[in-house]
Design a protein around this motif. Structure first.
Motif, mmCIF file in Angstrom:
data_model
loop_
_atom_site.group_PDB
_atom_site.id
_atom_site.type_symbol
_atom_site.label_atom_id
_atom_site.label_comp_id
_atom_site.label_asym_id
_atom_site.label_seq_id
_atom_site.Cartn_x
_atom_site.Cartn_y
_atom_site.Cartn_z
ATOM 1 N N GLY A 148 37.892 29.689 96.387
ATOM 2 C CA GLY A 148 38.391 28.510 97.086
ATOM 3 C C GLY A 148 37.596 28.212 98.345
ATOM 4 O O GLY A 148 37.199 27.073 98.598
ATOM 5 N N GLY A 149 37.353 29.270 99.119
ATOM 6 C CA GLY A 149 36.603 29.100 100.373
ATOM 7 C C GLY A 149 35.194 28.598 100.107
ATOM 8 O O GLY A 149 34.689 27.705 100.811
ATOM 9 N N GLU A 171 43.500 17.295 104.840
ATOM 10 C CA GLU A 171 44.073 18.618 104.535
ATOM 11 C C GLU A 171 42.989 19.602 104.115
ATOM 12 O O GLU A 171 43.069 20.182 103.012
ATOM 13 C CB GLU A 171 45.099 18.491 103.390
ATOM 14 C CG GLU A 171 46.144 17.436 103.593
ATOM 15 C CD GLU A 171 47.318 17.938 104.419
ATOM 16 O OE1 GLU A 171 47.234 19.076 104.937
ATOM 17 O OE2 GLU A 171 48.291 17.194 104.583
ATOM 18 N N PRO A 172 41.994 19.828 104.916
ATOM 19 C CA PRO A 172 40.843 20.623 104.454
ATOM 20 C C PRO A 172 41.176 22.073 104.135
ATOM 21 O O PRO A 172 40.460 22.711 103.362
ATOM 22 C CB PRO A 172 39.864 20.549 105.623
ATOM 23 C CG PRO A 172 40.709 20.250 106.819
ATOM 24 C CD PRO A 172 41.838 19.408 106.326
ATOM 25 N N THR A 173 42.274 22.582 104.718
ATOM 26 C CA THR A 173 42.593 23.989 104.465
ATOM 27 C C THR A 173 43.867 24.128 103.642
ATOM 28 O O THR A 173 44.383 25.216 103.458
ATOM 29 C CB THR A 173 42.773 24.737 105.789
ATOM 30 O OG1 THR A 173 43.838 24.099 106.520
ATOM 31 C CG2 THR A 173 41.513 24.691 106.628
ATOM 32 N N THR A 180 40.777 32.319 105.310
ATOM 33 C CA THR A 180 39.694 31.489 104.767
ATOM 34 C C THR A 180 39.720 30.118 105.419
ATOM 35 O O THR A 180 38.682 29.545 105.744
ATOM 36 C CB THR A 180 39.846 31.344 103.237
ATOM 37 O OG1 THR A 180 40.080 32.632 102.684
ATOM 38 C CG2 THR A 180 38.617 30.744 102.616
ATOM 39 N N GLY A 181 40.964 29.601 105.603
ATOM 40 C CA GLY A 181 41.120 28.295 106.238
ATOM 41 C C GLY A 181 40.490 28.292 107.618
ATOM 42 O O GLY A 181 39.757 27.358 107.987
ATOM 43 N N ALA A 182 40.745 29.345 108.376
ATOM 44 C CA ALA A 182 40.199 29.430 109.728
ATOM 45 C C ALA A 182 38.678 29.488 109.678
ATOM 46 O O ALA A 182 37.981 28.817 110.459
ATOM 47 C CB ALA A 182 40.763 30.666 110.437
#
Lengths: 253, 408
Positions: A148-149, A171-173, A180-182
């Motif tokens: 995903g990342g 909503e990119p994360t 991973t979002g960070a």
């Protein structure tokens, strides 16, 4: 330098057998080159419609929308598409990589709509861009073979490959775990800073919203400025009330 | 210019990627088109072979365009004096400068074979007849200028006749015995092919040879009346018909039936193959229509799955025109490839010797090469079908609402 200027922007939709539905009303917003703007809002608050307008995919019903000092209404349809291709980069929640194409081909896609050097040297430019997001070793990988990342990093490379002046991150994360979002947001911020582009992030996640320098909230079609969340938001702790979004799990498992 | 070039190249790249990724779908939809193009090209190609067969047959029977036929007979059934006719005939040819002309006498001649004497159909002609009727030989040569002076007359036999003799080598000057009032030994100088349905022996003789085989009385008793043929330019045929009719009528006088008319295939119809062509085109068009419908069907169904992708492309700057062109291009590139496959298939089918034999029934000596116009027609049809089949999906693709497509 003002890139986007919205003044009194409304957007209504004509419904059959019902009065017109107002989705956005009286939206005022100025976005300058290099700005970091976050917009939070519940589902149905008009985020998609606002994204349509900001991304030059739609025209306001009333009010002024200017891009780079020019009223968007004066653009022809094709001109708007070309400006969007050149100056706006989109990042989506579901990555929206084109299936069956390699990472490199995905990043090359926006360059297919460019001209001159950008078009003819698209393979080289896309390769460099993937290198910048740390995926220089996965050029030939198909989206379904990427994590995903990694997929979102390909999407970031794709949105930035034409050197846009405005990056719209929807909503990119949203589909990534916290860590991973960070990472992805840090990369996005770094690359956007490097290119001097404005970054508008639409998110449910207060922690992501907190990374911006300007914070806006969309509620029933009305856009309001809110204060900066404190650092605790970044750590998943208390989030100021006006940034809290009740209808979502801020971070998917 | 730069924009146009990058747009066209870009569209090709997109179309090619799309085709590469959706191989199965593309293959499925293209089988129909390839089969249709193969059918249309094959039918047109075979049409050319059939047409050639028909034309050769017509030319062998009626001569090339325009062949005038002159028939002279008295009303009481008695033949016109041969010498008078000979004189008139020679004068007419000289007067109008007709180089290709021939007397034609259809008769019968008893020939001695190893298993007995057999009556053989004879066509007695003059030397130009071979060119006028495009007579082709499988062995030997058509009558030459010196053949009339041979002591043992030259004879051209058909394949059935030749087979019956045991196919002797022509270099050994094989002979055959022509029976009759004055039995004669003739030398076989050539062999001509026959249709598969033709099982009787037949031969060509020079008209003078035939005259030497039996007395004029005998010929008259046989009811042999020569026909006179002239190969003239098609544009002059009507004038010449009138002039020759007038000359002969005036010279021979009343009580005689003089008939001059065109007898070649082109005389009966402006385009003698029009109806065949129309039929072929109709069938082929129908086949192609079915292929196109299949293509549209599959394209529309799969478009549903591609709405998100189109939304993504639009968000990265693809104009509506570009999306339209790309979807269209995809269809055209695909059908063009199918078209090439179809045409190759058609070439293999049409040039297949077994099929050619079946279509021509042995009547074609000169197989036409695979008609280029059939191949071009096939490719054009494929492209047009691609464009038409791509039109509907392309229109749908342009109407995609970008953000809705991405977020649905």
């Amino acid at each position: 330098m003002t890139l986007l200027h919205l003044a009194g922007v409304t957007r209504t939709v004509q419904l059959i057998d019902a009065p017109p539905l107002t989705i956005l009303s009286g939206v005022d917003l100025d976005v300058a080159v290099g700005d970091r703007v976050s917009i939070v809002g519940r589902s149905g608050s008009g985020k998609s419609t606002l994204l349509n307008l900001l991304g030059l995919l739609d025209n306001p019903t009333t009010g002024d929308l200017e891009f780079d000092g020019r009223p968007v209404k004066s653009f022809s349809s094709a001109e708007r598409d070309r400006v969007r291709g050149r100056d706006v980069g989109f990042i989506f929640q579901q990555f929206n990589l084109l299936q069956g194409r390699t990472a490199l081909e995905n990043v090359m896609t926006p360059l297919l709509y460019a001209q001159g050097k950008q078009f003819w040297q698209r393979a080289r430019i896309a390769t460099e861009m993937l290198d910048r997001v740390g995926l220089g070793h996965r050029l030939g990988a198909m989206p379904d073979k990427l994590s995903g990342g990694e997929q979102q990093r390909v999407a970031i490379a794709r949105s930035l490959v034409r050197g846009p002046r405005l990056i719209l991150a929807d909503e990119p994360t949203g589909a990534l775990d916290l860590e991973t979002g960070a990472d992805v947001m840090a990369l996005l911020d770094e690359v956007a800073t490097g290119s001097g582009a404005a970054l508008i992030t639409i998110t449910h996640d207060p922690a992501i919203a907190a990374l911006a320098t300007r914070h806006l909230r969309l509620d029933h079609g009305v856009l309001t400025v809110v204060g900066a969340p404190d650092d605790s938001a970044l750590l998943g702790g208390d989030v100021p009330d006006d940034l809290r979004d009740d209808d979502l799990a801020a971070v998917p498992a | 210019m730069n924009r146009l070039l990058s747009n066209v190249v870009g569209s090709f790249v997109e179309a090619w990627q799309e085709l590469r990724i959706h191989k199965t779908r593309v293959m499925l939809s293209l089988i129909g088109v390839a089969v249709a193009v193969c059918a249309i090209t094959t039918v047109v190609g075979l049409g050319a072979v059939a047409q050639q067969a028909l034309q050769e047959q017509n030319e062998q029977q009626g001569g090339r365009a325009a062949t005038l036929s002159l028939y002279v007979a008295k009303y009481d059934g008695t033949p016109v004096d041969a010498e008078v006719m000979e004189e008139l005939w020679t004068t007419t040819l000289d007067r109008y400068g007709i180089d290709y002309a021939s007397r034609v006498v259809n008769s019968s001649q008893t020939v001695q074979f190893a298993d007995g004497a057999v009556p053989v159909r004879v066509t007695a002609v003059d030397q130009p007849y071979g060119t006028m009727h495009r007579v082709r030989l499988t062995e030997g040569d058509w009558f030459g200028a010196t053949d009339a002076d041979r002591l043992a007359p030259a004879v051209l036999v058909n394949q059935v006749f030749y087979d019956r003799l045991g196919q002797p080598d022509l270099a050994t000057h094989p002979t055959t015995t022509l029976l009759g009032d004055r039995p004669t030994t003739a030398v076989i100088t050539g062999v001509y092919p026959v249709s598969t349905w033709d099982t009787e022996p037949a031969m060509y003789l020079l008209a003078d040879t035939l005259a030497g085989l039996s007395s004029p009385e005998q010929q008259a008793a046989n009811g042999v009346v020569p026909n006179y043929e002239m190969w003239v330019p098609a544009g002059l045929s009507e004038e010449l018909t009138k002039a020759i009719q007038r000359d002969f009528t005036a010279a021979i006088g009343s009580g005689t039936n003089v008939s001059v008319s065109r007898q070649d295939y082109a005389a009966f119809n402006e385009d003698p193959f029009g109806s065949i062509k129309l039929l072929v085109a109709g069938v082929a068009g129908l086949v192609l229509l079915l292929g196109a419908l299949g293509l549209v069907n599959i394209a529309l169904v799969t478009l549903k799955q591609r709405i998100r992708e189109i939304g993504v492309r639009r968000s990265f700057g693809a104009t509506a025109g570009r999306v339209f062109f790309s979807v269209m291009m995809e269809s055209i590139v695909a059908t063009l490839v199918a078209g090439v496959v179809g045409v190759i298939g058609a070439v293999l089918i049409v040039t297949n010797p077994m099929l050619q034999g079946f279509i021509s029934q042995g009547a074609v000596t000169d197989f036409p090469p695979f008609p280029v116009e059939a191949a071009i027609l096939g490719l054009v049809c494929a492209t047009v079908v691609g464009a038409l089949a791509g039109l509907l999906p392309a229109l749908v693709a342009v109407r995609v609402k970008v953000i809705d497509a991405i977020r649905y």
